[in-house]
Scaffold this active site. Structure first.
Site, short mmCIF file in Angstrom:
data_model
loop_
_atom_site.label_atom_id
_atom_site.label_comp_id
_atom_site.label_asym_id
_atom_site.label_seq_id
_atom_site.Cartn_x
_atom_site.Cartn_y
_atom_site.Cartn_z
N PRO A 274 -93.83 65.12 33.97
CA PRO A 274 -92.60 64.36 34.22
C PRO A 274 -91.66 64.48 33.03
O PRO A 274 -92.07 64.28 31.89
CB PRO A 274 -93.10 62.92 34.37
CG PRO A 274 -94.43 62.88 33.70
CD PRO A 274 -95.00 64.26 33.80
N MET A 275 -90.40 64.85 33.30
CA MET A 275 -89.44 64.98 32.20
C MET A 275 -88.05 64.51 32.58
O MET A 275 -87.44 65.04 33.53
CB MET A 275 -89.39 66.43 31.70
CG MET A 275 -90.52 66.72 30.73
SD MET A 275 -90.46 68.40 30.16
CE MET A 275 -90.75 69.27 31.68
N GLN B 85 -92.57 59.68 39.50
CA GLN B 85 -93.01 58.84 38.38
C GLN B 85 -92.20 57.54 38.35
O GLN B 85 -90.98 57.56 38.24
CB GLN B 85 -92.87 59.56 37.04
CG GLN B 85 -93.61 58.76 35.96
CD GLN B 85 -93.38 59.25 34.54
OE1 GLN B 85 -92.25 59.48 34.14
NE2 GLN B 85 -94.46 59.41 33.80
N HIS C 100 -95.87 54.97 35.27
CA HIS C 100 -95.60 55.37 33.87
C HIS C 100 -96.02 54.22 32.95
O HIS C 100 -95.27 53.26 32.74
CB HIS C 100 -94.11 55.67 33.73
CG HIS C 100 -93.73 56.33 32.44
ND1 HIS C 100 -94.56 56.40 31.34
CD2 HIS C 100 -92.58 56.98 32.09
CE1 HIS C 100 -93.93 57.05 30.36
NE2 HIS C 100 -92.74 57.41 30.79
N GLY C 101 -97.22 54.36 32.41
CA GLY C 101 -97.71 53.33 31.48
C GLY C 101 -97.74 53.84 30.05
O GLY C 101 -98.52 53.34 29.24
N ALA C 102 -96.92 54.85 29.75
CA ALA C 102 -97.03 55.56 28.47
C ALA C 102 -95.75 55.42 27.63
O ALA C 102 -94.77 54.78 28.03
CB ALA C 102 -97.31 57.04 28.74
N HIS C 103 -95.82 56.00 26.42
CA HIS C 103 -94.66 56.34 25.57
C HIS C 103 -93.74 55.19 25.18
O HIS C 103 -92.54 55.39 25.00
CB HIS C 103 -93.84 57.45 26.25
CG HIS C 103 -94.66 58.66 26.58
ND1 HIS C 103 -94.27 59.62 27.46
CD2 HIS C 103 -95.88 59.05 26.14
CE1 HIS C 103 -95.20 60.55 27.56
NE2 HIS C 103 -96.19 60.23 26.76
N TYR D 61 -92.73 52.45 26.84
CA TYR D 61 -91.88 51.78 27.82
C TYR D 61 -92.57 50.50 28.33
O TYR D 61 -93.58 50.08 27.77
CB TYR D 61 -91.48 52.77 28.92
CG TYR D 61 -90.69 53.92 28.31
CD1 TYR D 61 -89.41 53.68 27.79
CD2 TYR D 61 -91.24 55.19 28.15
CE1 TYR D 61 -88.70 54.70 27.17
CE2 TYR D 61 -90.52 56.21 27.52
CZ TYR D 61 -89.25 55.96 27.03
OH TYR D 61 -88.55 56.95 26.39
N ARG E 209 -100.37 57.06 34.21
CA ARG E 209 -100.19 57.74 32.92
C ARG E 209 -100.25 56.73 31.78
O ARG E 209 -99.57 55.70 31.81
CB ARG E 209 -98.85 58.46 32.87
CG ARG E 209 -98.71 59.21 31.55
CD ARG E 209 -97.58 60.20 31.51
NE ARG E 209 -97.94 61.25 30.56
CZ ARG E 209 -97.14 62.20 30.14
NH1 ARG E 209 -95.93 62.29 30.62
NH2 ARG E 209 -97.55 63.10 29.27
N ARG F 125 -101.47 64.86 19.83
CA ARG F 125 -100.64 65.79 19.06
C ARG F 125 -99.19 65.86 19.54
O ARG F 125 -98.34 66.47 18.90
CB ARG F 125 -101.24 67.20 19.10
CG ARG F 125 -101.26 67.78 20.48
CD ARG F 125 -101.79 69.20 20.53
NE ARG F 125 -101.99 69.56 21.91
CZ ARG F 125 -103.14 69.93 22.44
NH1 ARG F 125 -104.21 70.03 21.69
NH2 ARG F 125 -103.22 70.21 23.71
N ARG G 37 -92.21 71.09 28.03
CA ARG G 37 -91.08 71.88 27.54
C ARG G 37 -91.13 73.33 27.97
O ARG G 37 -90.11 73.93 28.28
CB ARG G 37 -91.00 71.74 26.02
CG ARG G 37 -90.50 70.36 25.62
CD ARG G 37 -90.87 69.98 24.21
NE ARG G 37 -92.28 69.68 24.08
CZ ARG G 37 -92.84 69.13 23.01
NH1 ARG G 37 -92.09 68.81 22.00
NH2 ARG G 37 -94.13 68.88 22.98
C1 LIG Z 1 -87.00 66.28 27.57
C2 LIG Z 1 -88.28 65.52 27.82
C3 LIG Z 1 -88.27 64.44 28.69
C4 LIG Z 1 -89.46 63.72 28.96
N1 LIG Z 1 -89.44 62.71 29.87
C5 LIG Z 1 -90.60 62.09 30.23
C6 LIG Z 1 -90.63 61.16 31.29
O1 LIG Z 1 -89.62 60.87 31.95
N2 LIG Z 1 -91.83 60.59 31.58
C7 LIG Z 1 -92.98 60.87 30.88
O2 LIG Z 1 -94.04 60.32 31.17
N3 LIG Z 1 -92.98 61.79 29.90
C8 LIG Z 1 -91.83 62.42 29.57
N4 LIG Z 1 -91.84 63.41 28.61
C9 LIG Z 1 -93.14 63.84 28.05
C10 LIG Z 1 -93.66 65.03 28.88
O3 LIG Z 1 -94.13 64.59 30.15
C11 LIG Z 1 -94.84 65.76 28.19
O4 LIG Z 1 -95.95 64.91 28.12
C12 LIG Z 1 -94.48 66.19 26.79
O5 LIG Z 1 -93.28 66.95 26.77
C13 LIG Z 1 -95.61 67.01 26.15
O6 LIG Z 1 -95.82 68.20 26.83
P1 LIG Z 1 -95.23 69.60 26.25
O7 LIG Z 1 -95.72 69.69 24.84
O8 LIG Z 1 -95.87 70.61 27.17
O9 LIG Z 1 -93.76 69.54 26.33
C14 LIG Z 1 -90.67 64.09 28.31
C15 LIG Z 1 -90.65 65.16 27.42
C16 LIG Z 1 -89.49 65.87 27.18
C17 LIG Z 1 -89.53 67.05 26.24
#
Ligand SMILES: Cc1cc2nc3c(=O)[nH]c(=O)nc-3n(C[C@H](O)[C@H](O)[C@H](O)COP(=O)(O)O)c2cc1C
Length: 421
Positions: free
Chosen positions: A30-31, A105, A184-187, A189, A236, A282, A342
């Site tokens: 999800p991004m 998500q 979305h239970g991560a990061h 929020y 998540r 990481r 990415r």
């Molecule tokens: C531009 C961007 C936006 C993201 N948005 C979300 C999101 O909306 N929800 C989420 O759970 N993670 C989000 N992430 C985290 C990604 O889901 C992913 O876990 C993270 O980029 C690590 O994976 P990678 O190293 O392959 O990029 C985002 C990451 C990036 C780079």
């Protein structure tokens, strides 16, 4: 019994994720892309998701906001109005036409917001009334950055309404045609703001002990599962990620408590969740996230394995996976599925690229213009009689240019520039 090639799991081998037969293990993470004008999905999103779809592939949508109070970024999609649901249908139909499966998500940013995103200029909501520290700032609709504000601490009486918002959003996502939802239970929020003891300073039944801090995510998961069925629900979490001040003093046991609750839910339901999705320690986001106490690779591997062994179901990892790391994670049994972020932005053909032993895709540059359009420059693999060609492609759909965001896949920089309209 001798294990045959077919039985040995590989990044490119099929996998049965509950109801869903996947043809490979490479998942679109999800991004957030900030291209849903006023919260409504646009045509460029139809193109973006269709480009990354493969037969039997699995995609997770960008964070999609469950209610007006859940916004904290410009032009992030929602799933709470009729118009949003109708426009999501176009995305989902395009993905299904290519044979992929897609989950939505479900996102509420909690205190990672600003009154500018809230109706009537209200304070954002959270588990706490403390603002995020000065090391993080909020991206404003005009491309500038603002300091984080003090949130409104949710009262116990207000919590059932939050759970109901997740439940309704899940129902809306299914009615838009999504195959399931990811909570979305991560990061850092809203749900993570309840989980982490570095943020949650409550003394009621949603704060203090591990079980209390895990109560909201557990209640949300139960409500969403009751509404759409556990096999259409992924969860998540990121116990070790401290993005937006989401520190915890004991991430290992925090993760285990969430996992035990999921196992219990599954036992009672007689059905597994679709998957559990954990962000690798990481992962770092734009220099804002630092590794936690499991920062060295051996400790990281150990903590991920502990969670993997504890969870009774499909286990997905995310965070700086390369081709080699993805292959290793699946073949060693450390994960059932790997989500790529990415590299998938800058390589729409990532699944084919990885399967063809193509060089690590680090060259691509992605420029996207928030609101409705985007310019993407990336390489595409073409099979020709003379061999595999790695060709530059240019995709453009510019309609309106108030905010320019540039994202490179290798440098991991993300910055926003204000451009004259
Ligand atoms: C531009 C961007 C936006 C993201 N948005 C979300 C999101 O909306 N929800 C989420 O759970 N993670 C989000 N992430 C985290 C990604 O889901 C992913 O876990 C993270 O980029 C690590 O994976 P990678 O190293 O392959 O990029 C985002 C990451 C990036 C780079």
């Amino acid at each position: 019994m001798v294990e045959t090639e077919e039985e040995r799991p590989s990044l490119f081998s099929p996998f049965q994720m509950g109801l869903f037969r996947l043809s490979h293990r490479i998942v679109l993470a999800p991004m957030t892309r900030c291209r849903a004008l006023n919260g409504v999905p646009q045509q460029c999103m139809v193109v973006y998701y269709a480009q990354r779809s493969t037969p039997g592939g699995f995609l997770i949508s960008e964070g999609t906001v469950i209610s007006p109070t859940g916004h904290g970024f410009p032009h992030v999609p929602g799933i709470y109005t009729r118009e949003q649901i109708e426009e999501w249908k176009k995305v989902v139909d395009a993905v299904h036409a290519k044979g992929s499966i897609i989950f939505c998500q479900l996102w509420h940013v909690g205190r990672a917001s600003h009154p500018v995103y809230q109706r009537g200029g209200a304070a954002p909501i959270s588990s706490t009334d403390q603002a995020i520290s000065g090391r993080s700032r909020i991206l404003m609709p005009d491309g500038s950055y603002a300091k984080c504000v003090k949130p409104h601490r949710l009262t116990i009486a207000e919590i059932p309404e939050i759970i109901q918002l997740y439940r309704q959003a899940a129902i809306n996502a299914i009615s838009a045609g999504f195959d399931g939802v990811e909570i979305h239970g991560a990061h850092g929020y809203l749900l993570d703001q309840f989980l982490k003891d570095g943020i949650n300073d409550r003394s009621d039944s949603y704060g203090g002990s591990l079980q209390n801090r895990c109560r909201l995510i557990d209640e949300v998961t139960h409500a969403v599962c009751a509404a759409v069925g556990p096999d259409r629900v992924g969860l998540r979490i990121s116990p070790v990620i401290d993005h937006l001040d989401a520190y915890d003093t004991d991430p290992l046991n925090l993760g285990l408590t969430v996992i035990n609750n999921c196992n219990e839910l599954q036992q009672h339901a007689g059905q597994q969740l679709a998957y559990l999705h954990i962000t690798q320690p990481r992962y770092t986001a734009h220099g804002q996230t630092e590794s936690g106490p499991f920062g060295n690779p051996d400790e990281e591997r150990q903590v991920m394995r502990t969670w993997r062994d504890a969870y009774q179901g499909t286990f997905m990892c995310s965070g700086k996976f390369t081709r080699e790391r993805g292959i290793e994670a699946i073949e060693s049994g450390d994960a059932d599925l790997v989500s790529y972020g990415r590299l998938f932005i800058s390589n729409p053909d990532l699944v084919e690229r990885l399967s063809l032993l193509a060089p690590e895709p680090v060259k691509a540059l992605m420029i996207f213009i928030a609101f409705t359009g985007g310019i993407c420059i990336y390489n595409i693999i073409e099979k020709r009689p003379e061999g595999v060609m790695d060709l530059p492609k240019f995709f453009c759909s510019v309609e309106f240019i108030p905010l320019l965001v540039i994202h490179t896949s290798h440098g991991n920089e993300l910055w926003a520039l204000k451009v004259a309209p």
